[in-house]
Design a protein around this motif. Structure first.
Motif, PDB file in Angstrom:
ATOM      1  N   GLY A 133       0.855  -1.176   0.000  1.00 42.42           N
ATOM      2  CA  GLY A 133       0.000   0.000   0.000  1.00 42.42           C
ATOM      3  C   GLY A 133       0.889   1.222   0.000  1.00 42.42           C
ATOM      4  N   TYR A 185      -4.394   7.014  -0.736  1.00 46.35           N
ATOM      5  CA  TYR A 185      -3.812   5.662  -0.718  1.00 46.35           C
ATOM      6  C   TYR A 185      -3.950   5.004  -2.084  1.00 46.35           C
ATOM      7  CZ  TYR A 185      -3.576   5.616   4.393  1.00 46.35           C
ATOM      8  OH  TYR A 185      -3.260   5.888   5.698  1.00 46.35           O
ATOM      9  N   ASN A 197      -3.083   0.936  -3.779  1.00 44.61           N
ATOM     10  CA  ASN A 197      -2.627  -0.433  -3.508  1.00 44.61           C
ATOM     11  C   ASN A 197      -1.966  -1.027  -4.740  1.00 44.61           C
ATOM     12  OD1 ASN A 197      -3.654  -0.772  -0.804  1.00 44.61           O
ATOM     13  ND2 ASN A 197      -5.703  -0.851  -1.690  1.00 44.61           N
TER      14      ASN A 197
END
Length: 305
Positions: free
Chosen positions: A158, A170, A172
């Motif tokens: 992440g 964020y 991933n």
């Protein structure tokens, strides 16, 4: 009951049975392939099977990327300062192998040159991409958090923006042959034994929510990867407990997220509870403000979903 002579087990409570591979598959919620790989590593048995080499190469690439990001954090005082300001101490940084992706191109080129991993394997992870004939890193300029599976192998990452207004906050790793957001749970490698001991698991929705709770001693917890809880994740957690409690942000979205699961929890015969934090708090901010005592207090007021 375990029969050494027949090399099988049988449970008279739930009527499950089989050999050691079946046991590992059920106990750790592993695929047949993952269970074999787990046993092979423990006992030094070589596996010669189609597809195994490709997965092994991917795990090797991800492990080396994790080391690269760790070194990147040591050379980035501003990123280190960001973590320390969030109350994340050096021992926690080391324990979670937190890192930083240097945005400088020459740093990445140096890693690729010395890593000993073929470019096509690095590109297959989806973390490194090609543009205009050059390889770049999707996490560049971000704090990088490795995601481990139950066997403590890096399966993805992440990335958290350092900028307050950074968008997206964020990101991933993309889906790959070893990583799927729907199935993955952050922190399960560290907390599975505590979950089984307490016979309860708390689910939060953020990396730093998990890290803060765990570093304060609240250790029967896992986190989704910034996404809503899925049936696949609940199925994995049922290997350790039937008591699953959602620890939610104190807002409408958090409560709606819990209510969405009512049907799934009932269908899977899970004892589902929720803990709603005070308005304006998430688990990270609340435990830093009120400590483990404050968390235990709100946990004592949990309610059935």
């Amino acid at each position: 009951s375990v029969s050494n002579e027949k090399q099988i087990f049988y449970c008279f409570g739930c009527q499950e049975g089989g050999n050691v591979v079946n046991f590992l598959m059920k106990y750790e919620n592993l695929s047949f392939q993952d269970a074999l790989e787990n046993l092979a590593r423990q006992y030094g048995v070589a596996i010669d099977r189609k597809g195994y080499t490709k997965r092994a190469n991917t795990f090797d690439a991800l492990s080396k990327l994790a080391d690269y990001y760790c070194k990147g954090l040591k050379g980035a005082p501003h990123a280190l300062q960001y973590l320390l300001k969030r109350g994340i101490k050096q021992n926690t940084i080391d324990d979670f192998m937190l890192g930083f992706s240097d945005p400088q191109k020459n740093t990445l080129k140096g890693f690729i040159k010395t890593a000993g991993v073929a470019n096509d394997v690095l590109l297959s992870t989806g973390i490194l991409k090609m543009r205009d004939g050059e390889i770049y890193d999707i996490f560049r300029g971000r704090i990088v958090i490795p995601i481990f599976d139950v066997n403590k192998k890096v399966i993805g990452f992440g990335g958290r923006s350092l900028e307050k207004e950074g968008f997206p906050k964020y990101i991933n790793s993309p889906e790959s042959s070893v990583f799927s957001k729907r199935f993955s749970l952050f922190g399960i490698d560290k907390t599975k034994k505590y979950i089984a001991e307490h016979n309860e698991v708390f689910i939060v929705e953020g990396y730093f929510d998990f890290i803060s709770l765990y570093s304060h001693g609240f250790n029967n917890v896992v986190s989704t990867l910034g996404t809503s809880v899925t049936g696949e994740q609940l199925s994995r957690l049922r290997n350790y407990t039937d008591n699953i409690t959602l620890m939610l942000d104190g807002d409408e979205a958090g409560i709606k997220s819990a209510l969405r699961l009512i049907g799934i929890l009932a269908e899977m015969d899970i004892n589902g509870n929720m803990v709603v934090l005070p308005q304006g708090h998430d688990p990270d901010s609340f435990v830093r403000d009120k400590g483990i005592k404050g968390i235990n207090e709100v946990v004592s007021k949990k309610k059935p979903i």
